[in-house]
Design a protein around this motif. Structure first.
Motif, PDB file in Angstrom:
ATOM      1  N   THR A 200       0.854  -1.193   0.000  1.00 57.44           N
ATOM      2  CA  THR A 200       0.000   0.000   0.000  1.00 57.44           C
ATOM      3  C   THR A 200       0.885   1.237   0.000  1.00 57.44           C
ATOM      4  N   LEU A 201       0.617   2.146  -0.953  1.00 54.70           N
ATOM      5  CA  LEU A 201       1.463   3.315  -1.141  1.00 54.70           C
ATOM      6  C   LEU A 201       0.626   4.579  -1.189  1.00 54.70           C
ATOM      7  N   GLY A 202       1.258   5.707  -0.874  1.00 55.05           N
ATOM      8  CA  GLY A 202       0.602   6.997  -1.029  1.00 55.05           C
ATOM      9  C   GLY A 202       0.606   7.811   0.244  1.00 55.05           C
ATOM     10  N   ARG A 203      -0.235   8.814   0.251  1.00 61.30           N
ATOM     11  CA  ARG A 203      -0.362   9.682   1.418  1.00 61.30           C
ATOM     12  C   ARG A 203      -1.838   9.774   1.782  1.00 61.30           C
ATOM     13  N   PRO A 204      -2.225   9.255   2.949  1.00 60.25           N
ATOM     14  CA  PRO A 204      -3.632   9.325   3.354  1.00 60.25           C
ATOM     15  C   PRO A 204      -4.142  10.758   3.307  1.00 60.25           C
ATOM     16  N   GLY A 205      -5.353  10.920   2.783  1.00 59.78           N
ATOM     17  CA  GLY A 205      -5.936  12.245   2.622  1.00 59.78           C
ATOM     18  C   GLY A 205      -5.539  12.924   1.331  1.00 59.78           C
ATOM     19  N   VAL A 206      -4.529  12.377   0.630  1.00 67.17           N
ATOM     20  CA  VAL A 206      -4.096  12.925  -0.664  1.00 67.17           C
ATOM     21  C   VAL A 206      -4.418  11.916  -1.761  1.00 67.17           C
ATOM     22  N   GLN A 207      -3.744  10.767  -1.727  1.00 68.55           N
ATOM     23  CA  GLN A 207      -3.978   9.715  -2.717  1.00 68.55           C
ATOM     24  C   GLN A 207      -3.313   8.433  -2.225  1.00 68.55           C
ATOM     25  N   VAL A 208      -4.056   7.342  -2.236  1.00 71.11           N
ATOM     26  CA  VAL A 208      -3.544   6.049  -1.784  1.00 71.11           C
ATOM     27  C   VAL A 208      -3.897   5.002  -2.832  1.00 71.11           C
ATOM     28  N   ALA A 209      -2.961   4.100  -3.102  1.00 69.76           N
ATOM     29  CA  ALA A 209      -3.198   2.987  -4.023  1.00 69.76           C
ATOM     30  C   ALA A 209      -2.527   1.750  -3.464  1.00 69.76           C
ATOM     31  N   ALA A 210      -2.907   0.593  -3.991  1.00 70.79           N
ATOM     32  CA  ALA A 210      -2.296  -0.666  -3.579  1.00 70.79           C
ATOM     33  C   ALA A 210      -1.813  -1.401  -4.819  1.00 70.79           C
ATOM     34  N   ILE A 211      -0.656  -2.058  -4.696  1.00 69.07           N
ATOM     35  CA  ILE A 211      -0.141  -2.919  -5.758  1.00 69.07           C
ATOM     36  C   ILE A 211      -0.205  -4.351  -5.257  1.00 69.07           C
ATOM     37  N   ARG A 213       0.148  -8.617  -5.964  1.00 67.83           N
ATOM     38  CA  ARG A 213       0.702  -9.724  -6.751  1.00 67.83           C
ATOM     39  C   ARG A 213      -0.407 -10.750  -6.938  1.00 67.83           C
ATOM     40  N   ARG A 214      -0.770 -11.009  -8.182  1.00 67.77           N
ATOM     41  CA  ARG A 214      -1.791 -12.002  -8.481  1.00 67.77           C
ATOM     42  C   ARG A 214      -1.189 -13.086  -9.359  1.00 67.77           C
ATOM     43  N   ALA A 215      -1.977 -14.126  -9.581  1.00 71.28           N
ATOM     44  CA  ALA A 215      -1.474 -15.258 -10.361  1.00 71.28           C
ATOM     45  C   ALA A 215      -1.066 -14.834 -11.764  1.00 71.28           C
ATOM     46  N   ASP A 216      -1.697 -13.791 -12.300  1.00 65.69           N
ATOM     47  CA  ASP A 216      -1.399 -13.381 -13.670  1.00 65.69           C
ATOM     48  C   ASP A 216      -0.654 -12.056 -13.750  1.00 65.69           C
ATOM     49  N   GLY A 217      -0.018 -11.633 -12.647  1.00 64.92           N
ATOM     50  CA  GLY A 217       0.823 -10.452 -12.714  1.00 64.92           C
ATOM     51  C   GLY A 217       0.609  -9.491 -11.564  1.00 64.92           C
ATOM     52  N   TYR A 218       1.109  -8.269 -11.754  1.00 69.68           N
ATOM     53  CA  TYR A 218       1.015  -7.214 -10.748  1.00 69.68           C
ATOM     54  C   TYR A 218      -0.065  -6.208 -11.177  1.00 69.68           C
ATOM     55  N   PHE A 219      -0.902  -5.824 -10.208  1.00 73.61           N
ATOM     56  CA  PHE A 219      -2.004  -4.909 -10.501  1.00 73.61           C
ATOM     57  C   PHE A 219      -1.966  -3.742  -9.523  1.00 73.61           C
ATOM     58  N   ILE A 220      -2.367  -2.568 -10.015  1.00 74.58           N
ATOM     59  CA  ILE A 220      -2.508  -1.398  -9.151  1.00 74.58           C
ATOM     60  C   ILE A 220      -3.984  -1.050  -9.063  1.00 74.58           C
ATOM     61  N   VAL A 221      -4.447  -0.714  -7.857  1.00 75.44           N
ATOM     62  CA  VAL A 221      -5.849  -0.373  -7.648  1.00 75.44           C
ATOM     63  C   VAL A 221      -5.923   0.869  -6.766  1.00 75.44           C
ATOM     64  N   HIS A 222      -6.816   1.764  -7.117  1.00 76.60           N
ATOM     65  CA  HIS A 222      -7.034   2.989  -6.336  1.00 76.60           C
ATOM     66  C   HIS A 222      -7.727   2.635  -5.030  1.00 76.60           C
ATOM     67  N   VAL A 223      -7.274   3.227  -3.923  1.00 75.46           N
ATOM     68  CA  VAL A 223      -7.861   2.963  -2.603  1.00 75.46           C
ATOM     69  C   VAL A 223      -8.618   4.180  -2.085  1.00 75.46           C
ATOM     70  N   ASP A 224      -7.978   5.353  -2.111  1.00 78.24           N
ATOM     71  CA  ASP A 224      -8.612   6.528  -1.514  1.00 78.24           C
ATOM     72  C   ASP A 224      -7.940   7.786  -2.050  1.00 78.24           C
ATOM     73  N   SER A 225      -8.674   8.889  -2.050  1.00 77.39           N
ATOM     74  CA  SER A 225      -8.136  10.188  -2.455  1.00 77.39           C
ATOM     75  C   SER A 225      -8.791  11.278  -1.628  1.00 77.39           C
ATOM     76  N   GLY A 226      -8.088  12.386  -1.524  1.00 78.34           N
ATOM     77  CA  GLY A 226      -8.650  13.526  -0.802  1.00 78.34           C
ATOM     78  C   GLY A 226      -9.766  14.191  -1.566  1.00 78.34           C
ATOM     79  N   LYS A 227      -9.780  14.023  -2.910  1.00 77.26           N
ATOM     80  CA  LYS A 227     -10.833  14.619  -3.751  1.00 77.26           C
ATOM     81  C   LYS A 227     -11.499  13.525  -4.562  1.00 77.26           C
ATOM     82  N   PRO A 228     -12.811  13.572  -4.721  1.00 79.99           N
ATOM     83  CA  PRO A 228     -13.503  12.554  -5.522  1.00 79.99           C
ATOM     84  C   PRO A 228     -12.985  12.522  -6.957  1.00 79.99           C
ATOM     85  N   GLY A 229     -12.799  11.310  -7.460  1.00 80.94           N
ATOM     86  CA  GLY A 229     -12.363  11.155  -8.845  1.00 80.94           C
ATOM     87  C   GLY A 229     -10.907  11.462  -9.094  1.00 80.94           C
ATOM     88  N   ASP A 230     -10.122  11.658  -8.028  1.00 81.44           N
ATOM     89  CA  ASP A 230      -8.686  11.954  -8.188  1.00 81.44           C
ATOM     90  C   ASP A 230      -7.918  10.634  -8.136  1.00 81.44           C
TER      91      ASP A 230
END
Length: 264
Positions: A200-211, A213-230
């Motif tokens: 899990t990477l980022g800055r809480p209240g600004v932008q957070v994402a998670a990377i 490891r899955r069976a078919d590779g590495y994936f990034i997913v958005h977790v949270d942001s300080g502004k909607p849609g950011d």
């Protein structure tokens, strides 16, 4: 081994392993670290390595040598110091120090497992799926051949007792090693091994994402942001709410920090 990472405007240009006693920095071709820029003196500064210590000295340069924004004449280099020569930066990385002390990048960008934000990231990574692949173009129907061979083999089931993790990683599948390298800002050149099922990477209240490891590779997913849609972006395109599969040499922009994803 200590090393210097040369960058300009946040973009890494070269790395130098400190395996000699003396390294000169300057504009002329006879320097160990040549920076061909008018703001850099012919022989601008000198790095001297004595056992496990490194010392920086300004060689009466026209524009001076700065460490972490302060003008210096002589300076004992410490892990994480940023040396400014003209318009260029040299980040000093001491691997012995970084192995024993938490890196500043990890303190500010890597979210500790077990925290509330990491728990949210794990839950979202387990529920969000990547978008389905685009359907293949339909081909003209061909007559079905009559087969006299054995019936087609079905996909074997996992052995009894085996399982996949909450992020989709199967323990029996070996994925290629992968890492992130910071490409911009004060931490340019810093590397982070992606050796966990969930990072899990980022800055809480600004932008957070998670990377993940899955069976078919590495994936990034958005977790949270300080502004909607950011959303974080990959190669300049926002990832949205879907998990995005990462490919070698992808460039991620997260919480204002640009990072490269590298496999192998």
């Amino acid at each position: 081994m200590a090393r210097l990472i040369l960058s300009l405007d946040g973009q890494v240009m070269a790395e130098y392993n400190m395996n000699k006693e003396r390294y000169t920095v300057g504009r002329l071709p006879d320097n160990d670290i040549r920076i061909d820029n008018p703001a850099v003196s012919g022989h601008h500064s000198l790095v001297i390595n004595i056992l496990n210590d490194s010392f920086l000295e300004d060689l009466n340069s026209t524009n001076g040598t700065y460490v972490n924004g302060k003008l210096i004449k002589k300076h004992a280099l410490q892990h994480g110091d940023v040396v400014t020569v003209g318009h260029h930066q040299l980040r000093f990385v001491d691997t012995q120090s970084s192995d024993t002390e938490p890196d500043e990048f990890e303190k500010t960008m890597v979210i500790t497992p077990g925290s509330a934000v990491a728990a949210i990231a794990a839950k979202k990574a387990a529920t969000v799926s990547p978008p389905p692949p685009a359907p293949a173009p339909k081909a003209a129907a061909a007559p079905t051949p009559v087969s006299t061979s054995a019936p087609p083999m079905t996909r074997p089931m996992p052995p009894a007792g085996s399982s996949t993790s909450s992020t989709g990683e199967h323990p029996g599948i070996a994925l290629p090693k992968a890492k992130l390298q910071v490409l911009s800002g004060a931490f340019a050149g810093r590397e982070l091994e992606l050796n966990k099922a969930l990072t899990t990477l980022g800055r809480p209240g600004v932008q957070v994402a998670a990377i993940t490891r899955r069976a078919d590779g590495y994936f990034i997913v958005h977790v949270d942001s300080g502004k909607p849609g950011d959303y974080p972006s990959v190669n300049g395109a926002a990832i949205g709410e879907q998990a995005r599969k990462l490919a070698d040499n992808d460039v991620i922009l997260l919480a204002g920090v640009k990072m490269g994803f590298f496999e192998g």
